[in-house]
Enzyme design. Structure first.
Site, PDB file in Angstrom:
ATOM      1  N   TYR A   1       0.961  -1.222  -0.147  1.00 29.03           N
ATOM      2  CA  TYR A   1      -0.043   0.188   0.024  1.00 29.03           C
ATOM      3  C   TYR A   1       0.864   1.324  -0.110  1.00 29.03           C
ATOM      4  CZ  TYR A   1       0.896   0.792   5.175  1.00 29.03           C
ATOM      5  OH  TYR A   1       1.391   1.283   6.316  1.00 29.03           O
TER       6      TYR A   1
ATOM      7  N   ARG B   1       8.521   4.487  -4.644  1.00 29.63           N
ATOM      8  CA  ARG B   1       8.703   3.739  -3.568  1.00 29.63           C
ATOM      9  C   ARG B   1       7.681   2.477  -3.808  1.00 29.63           C
ATOM     10  NH1 ARG B   1       7.556   5.448   2.705  1.00 29.63           N
ATOM     11  NH2 ARG B   1       5.600   5.789   2.036  1.00 29.63           N
TER      12      ARG B   1
ATOM     13  N   ARG C   1      -5.171 -20.974  -2.759  1.00 30.65           N
ATOM     14  CA  ARG C   1      -4.033 -20.694  -1.640  1.00 30.65           C
ATOM     15  C   ARG C   1      -2.924 -21.505  -1.497  1.00 30.65           C
ATOM     16  NH1 ARG C   1      -2.577 -21.772   3.502  1.00 30.65           N
ATOM     17  NH2 ARG C   1      -2.235 -20.046   4.766  1.00 30.65           N
TER      18      ARG C   1
ATOM     19  N   LYS D   1       6.550  -1.897   1.983  1.00 29.53           N
ATOM     20  CA  LYS D   1       5.245  -1.242   2.765  1.00 29.53           C
ATOM     21  C   LYS D   1       4.148  -2.299   2.370  1.00 29.53           C
ATOM     22  CE  LYS D   1       3.196   3.284   3.229  1.00 29.53           C
ATOM     23  NZ  LYS D   1       3.274   3.375   4.941  1.00 29.53           N
TER      24      LYS D   1
ATOM     25  N   GLU E   1      12.037   2.513  14.454  1.00 26.09           N
ATOM     26  CA  GLU E   1      10.980   3.393  14.120  1.00 26.09           C
ATOM     27  C   GLU E   1       9.890   3.436  14.707  1.00 26.09           C
ATOM     28  OE1 GLU E   1       9.759   2.887   9.780  1.00 26.09           O
ATOM     29  OE2 GLU E   1       9.777   0.637  10.116  1.00 26.09           O
TER      30      GLU E   1
ATOM     31  N   LEU F   1      11.152   1.297   7.268  1.00 27.32           N
ATOM     32  CA  LEU F   1      10.589   1.873   5.972  1.00 27.32           C
ATOM     33  C   LEU F   1      11.312   2.995   5.422  1.00 27.32           C
ATOM     34  CD1 LEU F   1       8.123   1.556   3.766  1.00 27.32           C
ATOM     35  CD2 LEU F   1       7.054   3.437   5.159  1.00 27.32           C
TER      36      LEU F   1
HETATM   37  N1  PLP Z   1       7.668   3.667   9.043  1.00 24.73           N
HETATM   38  C1  PLP Z   1       6.384   2.982   9.025  1.00 24.73           C
HETATM   39  C2  PLP Z   1       6.375   1.898   9.502  1.00 24.73           C
HETATM   40  C3  PLP Z   1       5.249   3.482   8.400  1.00 24.73           C
HETATM   41  O1  PLP Z   1       4.254   2.814   8.221  1.00 24.73           O
HETATM   42  C4  PLP Z   1       5.552   4.998   7.872  1.00 24.73           C
HETATM   43  C5  PLP Z   1       4.220   5.587   7.304  1.00 24.73           C
HETATM   44  O2  PLP Z   1       3.124   5.139   7.258  1.00 24.73           O
HETATM   45  C6  PLP Z   1       6.407   5.797   8.192  1.00 24.73           C
HETATM   46  C7  PLP Z   1       7.504   5.134   8.746  1.00 24.73           C
HETATM   47  C8  PLP Z   1       6.476   6.941   7.484  1.00 24.73           C
HETATM   48  O3  PLP Z   1       6.633   7.026   6.009  1.00 24.73           O
HETATM   49  P1  PLP Z   1       5.961   8.439   5.417  1.00 24.73           P
HETATM   50  O4  PLP Z   1       6.951   9.313   5.560  1.00 24.73           O
HETATM   51  O5  PLP Z   1       6.623   7.738   3.803  1.00 24.73           O
HETATM   52  O6  PLP Z   1       4.730   8.345   5.365  1.00 24.73           O
END
Ligand code: PLP
Length: 280
Positions: free
Chosen positions: A31, A50, A98, A143, A175, A199
């Site tokens: 997503y 991305r 599946r 993501k 994070e 991410l």
């Molecule tokens: N880290 C994670 C796990 C996230 O899900 C997100 C955004 O949803 C971020 C960092 C921040 O990323 P961005 O600045 O691209 O929204």
């Protein structure tokens, strides 16, 4: 309201997926969320890049060439052309019997919609957060819609009345459950390096650019939990989070960091972020 689903616009309640969609059954999907400030896209190309990176990493063959125009159309069809909004996009591998391995030649399932979001006023808030173990897999750069570990952690903080989680792995902060962490110590900004543990946040990238413009040195290195006492300021970044100051960190029922005021470096970056995102 309307969604764009497998090539057509339709009312959301007419969009139906198969019970054998691998997104539903296995979380086999990706997503993206792109922000629109007063109807104007911010870093749209980065969000598409991305998605393309992630599609490539999990080998979903999906043509992204029409997505830029579709995102703009989603915002305008939702009547959000002058408003703060975001566009959600999801690609799952598609419908197939599946199996753990993914079958060849399935047609991906694609969903997109625009929704209103409050992007103004973040500089007047602060978040209280829960510090807990990072339970996620070792490819957090993807993501993925498989968000069970994020859901488990974030539900714990939500139950405690807290706003977000700061995740730690082997004694280092990685994070947030849906944000990137920045620490400020002696005027230097620290944030986890890109790679499989986080991410690659688009807002992270924007804030690093702002630091360079403002002559704030940046060290892309993992920050140890044991050095928290020496930290002056902490803030989180994300597409809807933007640049959010952290006022308190709680771990196992104890406050391990408290900073009731928004610090000067965070303030400076918040101001610069507003300047960059408004009047696009
Ligand atoms: N880290 C994670 C796990 C996230 O899900 C997100 C955004 O949803 C971020 C960092 C921040 O990323 P961005 O600045 O691209 O929204």
């Amino acid at each position: 309201s309307e969604v764009y689903f497998n090539g057509e616009w339709m009312p959301y309640d007419q969009a139906k997926i198969s019970v054998f969609d691998r997104g539903f059954m296995l979380g086999d999907g990706l997503y993206e969320v792109t922000p629109f400030y007063e109807g104007k896209p911010f870093r749209l190309e980065d969000h598409l890049a991305r998605l393309e990176y992630c599609l490539n990493e999990i080998m979903i063959d999906f043509d992204t060439s029409s997505l830029k125009a579709l995102k703009l159309e989603a915002v305008s069809r939702a009547g959000l052309s002058q408003k703060d909004a975001a566009v959600y996009m999801q690609v799952s591998r598609g419908v197939a019997p599946r199996t753990h391995y993914f079958p060849e030649d399935v047609k991906p399932t694609f969903l997109m919609y625009a929704f209103p979001v409050k992007l103004e006023g973040f500089q007047h808030k602060q978040w209280r957060v829960l510090v807990s173990e990072d339970l996620r897999w070792h490819r957090c750069d993807i993501k993925s819609t498989s968000l069970l570990a994020n859901i488990k952690s974030n539900s714990e903080s939500h139950r405690l009345g807290l706003d977000e989680n700061l995740l730690t792995r082997d004694g280092y902060f990685t994070e947030g459950s849906h944000s990137t962490i920045f620490f400020i110590r002696n005027g230097i900004a620290y944030t986890h390096p890109e790679g499989p543990q986080i991410l690659s946040g688009i807002t992270r990238k924007v804030v690093i650019e702002l630091c360079r413009e403002l002559n704030i040195p940046v060290k892309e290195q993992a920050f140890p939990v044991s050095e928290l006492e020496s930290v002056d300021e902490v803030f989180l970044t994300g597409t809807t989070t933007q640049v959010m100051a952290v006022s308190e960190m709680i771990s196992e029922g104890k406050t391990i960091y408290a900073q009731p005021e928004i610090g000067p470096v965070t303030r400076k970056l918040q101001e610069a972020f507003v300047a960059k995102t408004r009047n696009l």
